[in-house]
Design a protein around this motif. Structure first.
Motif, PDB file in Angstrom:
ATOM      1  N   THR A   1       0.837  -1.201   0.000  1.00 63.37           N
ATOM      2  CA  THR A   1       0.000   0.000   0.000  1.00 63.37           C
ATOM      3  C   THR A   1       0.873   1.254   0.000  1.00 63.37           C
ATOM      4  O   THR A   1       0.612   2.200  -0.752  1.00 63.37           O
ATOM      5  CB  THR A   1      -0.945  -0.006   1.222  1.00 63.37           C
ATOM      6  OG1 THR A   1      -1.849  -1.122   1.081  1.00 63.37           O
ATOM      7  CG2 THR A   1      -1.735   1.281   1.338  1.00 63.37           C
ATOM      8  N   GLN A   2       1.907   1.254   0.826  1.00 57.85           N
ATOM      9  CA  GLN A   2       2.828   2.398   0.856  1.00 57.85           C
ATOM     10  C   GLN A   2       3.479   2.617  -0.500  1.00 57.85           C
ATOM     11  O   GLN A   2       3.617   3.758  -0.956  1.00 57.85           O
ATOM     12  CB  GLN A   2       3.897   2.188   1.938  1.00 57.85           C
ATOM     13  CG  GLN A   2       3.372   2.296   3.345  1.00 57.85           C
ATOM     14  CD  GLN A   2       4.422   1.936   4.387  1.00 57.85           C
ATOM     15  OE1 GLN A   2       5.610   1.811   4.080  1.00 57.85           O
ATOM     16  NE2 GLN A   2       3.978   1.759   5.622  1.00 57.85           N
ATOM     17  N   GLU A   3       3.849   1.517  -1.154  1.00 54.19           N
ATOM     18  CA  GLU A   3       4.498   1.639  -2.464  1.00 54.19           C
ATOM     19  C   GLU A   3       3.521   2.148  -3.518  1.00 54.19           C
ATOM     20  O   GLU A   3       3.877   2.975  -4.356  1.00 54.19           O
ATOM     21  CB  GLU A   3       5.121   0.311  -2.889  1.00 54.19           C
ATOM     22  CG  GLU A   3       5.997   0.421  -4.106  1.00 54.19           C
ATOM     23  CD  GLU A   3       7.121   1.444  -3.966  1.00 54.19           C
ATOM     24  OE1 GLU A   3       7.346   2.205  -4.941  1.00 54.19           O
ATOM     25  OE2 GLU A   3       7.771   1.500  -2.904  1.00 54.19           O
ATOM     26  N   VAL A   4       2.274   1.678  -3.501  1.00 51.93           N
ATOM     27  CA  VAL A   4       1.267   2.164  -4.448  1.00 51.93           C
ATOM     28  C   VAL A   4       1.086   3.671  -4.271  1.00 51.93           C
ATOM     29  O   VAL A   4       1.031   4.421  -5.254  1.00 51.93           O
ATOM     30  CB  VAL A   4      -0.081   1.416  -4.277  1.00 51.93           C
ATOM     31  CG1 VAL A   4      -1.203   2.109  -5.034  1.00 51.93           C
ATOM     32  CG2 VAL A   4       0.055  -0.028  -4.741  1.00 51.93           C
ATOM     33  N   MET A   5       1.021   4.122  -3.029  1.00 55.44           N
ATOM     34  CA  MET A   5       0.850   5.562  -2.778  1.00 55.44           C
ATOM     35  C   MET A   5       2.084   6.336  -3.227  1.00 55.44           C
ATOM     36  O   MET A   5       1.952   7.423  -3.790  1.00 55.44           O
ATOM     37  CB  MET A   5       0.522   5.805  -1.308  1.00 55.44           C
ATOM     38  CG  MET A   5      -0.868   5.292  -0.963  1.00 55.44           C
ATOM     39  SD  MET A   5      -1.532   5.730   0.668  1.00 55.44           S
ATOM     40  CE  MET A   5      -0.287   5.202   1.782  1.00 55.44           C
ATOM     41  N   ARG A   6       3.278   5.777  -3.028  1.00 50.68           N
ATOM     42  CA  ARG A   6       4.508   6.433  -3.508  1.00 50.68           C
ATOM     43  C   ARG A   6       4.489   6.571  -5.027  1.00 50.68           C
ATOM     44  O   ARG A   6       5.024   7.527  -5.586  1.00 50.68           O
ATOM     45  CB  ARG A   6       5.742   5.628  -3.094  1.00 50.68           C
ATOM     46  CG  ARG A   6       6.451   6.154  -1.879  1.00 50.68           C
ATOM     47  CD  ARG A   6       7.845   5.560  -1.701  1.00 50.68           C
ATOM     48  NE  ARG A   6       7.844   4.141  -1.410  1.00 50.68           N
ATOM     49  CZ  ARG A   6       7.622   3.599  -0.214  1.00 50.68           C
ATOM     50  NH1 ARG A   6       7.381   4.368   0.812  1.00 50.68           N
ATOM     51  NH2 ARG A   6       7.641   2.302  -0.045  1.00 50.68           N
ATOM     52  N   GLN A   7       3.851   5.618  -5.690  1.00 56.61           N
ATOM     53  CA  GLN A   7       3.749   5.640  -7.157  1.00 56.61           C
ATOM     54  C   GLN A   7       2.629   6.561  -7.634  1.00 56.61           C
ATOM     55  O   GLN A   7       2.437   6.721  -8.827  1.00 56.61           O
ATOM     56  CB  GLN A   7       3.500   4.219  -7.686  1.00 56.61           C
ATOM     57  CG  GLN A   7       4.611   3.238  -7.409  1.00 56.61           C
ATOM     58  CD  GLN A   7       5.885   3.553  -8.168  1.00 56.61           C
ATOM     59  OE1 GLN A   7       5.855   4.083  -9.274  1.00 56.61           O
ATOM     60  NE2 GLN A   7       7.017   3.240  -7.568  1.00 56.61           N
ATOM     61  N   GLY A   8       1.870   7.136  -6.687  1.00 58.87           N
ATOM     62  CA  GLY A   8       0.792   8.055  -7.047  1.00 58.87           C
ATOM     63  C   GLY A   8      -0.528   7.361  -7.333  1.00 58.87           C
ATOM     64  O   GLY A   8      -1.431   7.955  -7.925  1.00 58.87           O
ATOM     65  N   GLY A   9      -0.653   6.123  -6.908  1.00 57.45           N
ATOM     66  CA  GLY A   9      -1.870   5.361  -7.183  1.00 57.45           C
ATOM     67  C   GLY A   9      -2.784   5.228  -5.984  1.00 57.45           C
ATOM     68  O   GLY A   9      -2.449   5.646  -4.874  1.00 57.45           O
ATOM     69  N   GLU A  10      -3.928   4.633  -6.238  1.00 59.75           N
ATOM     70  CA  GLU A  10      -4.927   4.350  -5.208  1.00 59.75           C
ATOM     71  C   GLU A  10      -4.815   2.867  -4.843  1.00 59.75           C
ATOM     72  O   GLU A  10      -5.035   2.007  -5.696  1.00 59.75           O
ATOM     73  CB  GLU A  10      -6.325   4.668  -5.759  1.00 59.75           C
ATOM     74  CG  GLU A  10      -7.433   4.505  -4.763  1.00 59.75           C
ATOM     75  CD  GLU A  10      -7.399   5.552  -3.660  1.00 59.75           C
ATOM     76  OE1 GLU A  10      -7.808   5.219  -2.537  1.00 59.75           O
ATOM     77  OE2 GLU A  10      -6.975   6.698  -3.911  1.00 59.75           O
ATOM     78  N   PRO A  11      -4.468   2.556  -3.594  1.00 62.28           N
ATOM     79  CA  PRO A  11      -4.309   1.151  -3.205  1.00 62.28           C
ATOM     80  C   PRO A  11      -5.625   0.372  -3.259  1.00 62.28           C
ATOM     81  O   PRO A  11      -6.684   0.895  -2.916  1.00 62.28           O
ATOM     82  CB  PRO A  11      -3.816   1.223  -1.755  1.00 62.28           C
ATOM     83  CG  PRO A  11      -3.361   2.628  -1.552  1.00 62.28           C
ATOM     84  CD  PRO A  11      -4.136   3.470  -2.507  1.00 62.28           C
ATOM     85  N   ALA A  12      -5.526  -0.875  -3.710  1.00 57.54           N
ATOM     86  CA  ALA A  12      -6.683  -1.772  -3.744  1.00 57.54           C
ATOM     87  C   ALA A  12      -7.096  -2.119  -2.314  1.00 57.54           C
ATOM     88  O   ALA A  12      -6.261  -2.155  -1.415  1.00 57.54           O
ATOM     89  CB  ALA A  12      -6.328  -3.048  -4.503  1.00 57.54           C
TER      90      ALA A  12
END
Length: 155
Positions: free
Chosen positions: A57-68
């Motif tokens: 989740t932290q990595e998805v947010m770092r990538q600018g995305g919305e975590p599943a």
């Protein structure tokens, strides 16, 4: 720059870990009260996936995305299969462990697919996925060992 392909790969891994959490929560509730050892293992495996979800989740947010936040369709199939299998075979230790091993195999395949995907990922993200896959492989092997041990005892 937002990497949509990588975000989707990471979200798939979040979903498979959510499946794993639900699967182990179900296995804990299906285990007999005397199966304290299995309940402890299942709890540890669910916690392992909760930690994986937090990291992903932290990595998805770092990538600018919305975590599943949900699970996969295959996870729903896995849980349904576990329900059907329990109806026909009971909730004995071997059956629970076989169901869990089935789920562990699915998790390994998901991580292999993530690593083989064409999504661009940094060395750090690739290492995160590799480390989680390795940790899950250790869990898979433990479940398989317990299953084999219980099959041998009951033969």
């Amino acid at each position: 720059m937002k990497n949509d392909n990588l975000i989707e790969v990471l979200n798939d891994l979040i979903r498979i870990n959510n499946d794993r959490i639900e699967g182990y929560d179900k296995a804990m509730s299906n285990a007999e009260n005397i199966d304290v050892d299995l309940k402890a293992i299942f709890s540890r495996m669910a916690d392992q996936s909760r930690n994986n979800v937090n990291e992903l989740t932290q990595e998805v947010m770092r990538q600018g995305g919305e975590p599943a936040t949900g699970t996969t369709a295959s996870g729903a199939i896995y849980r349904t299969w576990m329900d059907v299998k329990n109806v026909f075979t009971g909730k004995d230790r071997t059956s629970l462990l076989e169901s869990c091993e089935f789920g562990e195999d699915a998790a390994q395949k998901a991580y292999e697919s993530a690593l083989a995907s064409d999504a661009e990922m940094t060395a750090e993200v690739r290492q995160l996925i590799t480390d989680q896959k390795s940790s899950l492989r250790t869990s898979h092997d433990m479940i398989k060992k317990y299953r084999d041990m219980h099959k041998a005892v009951n033969s």
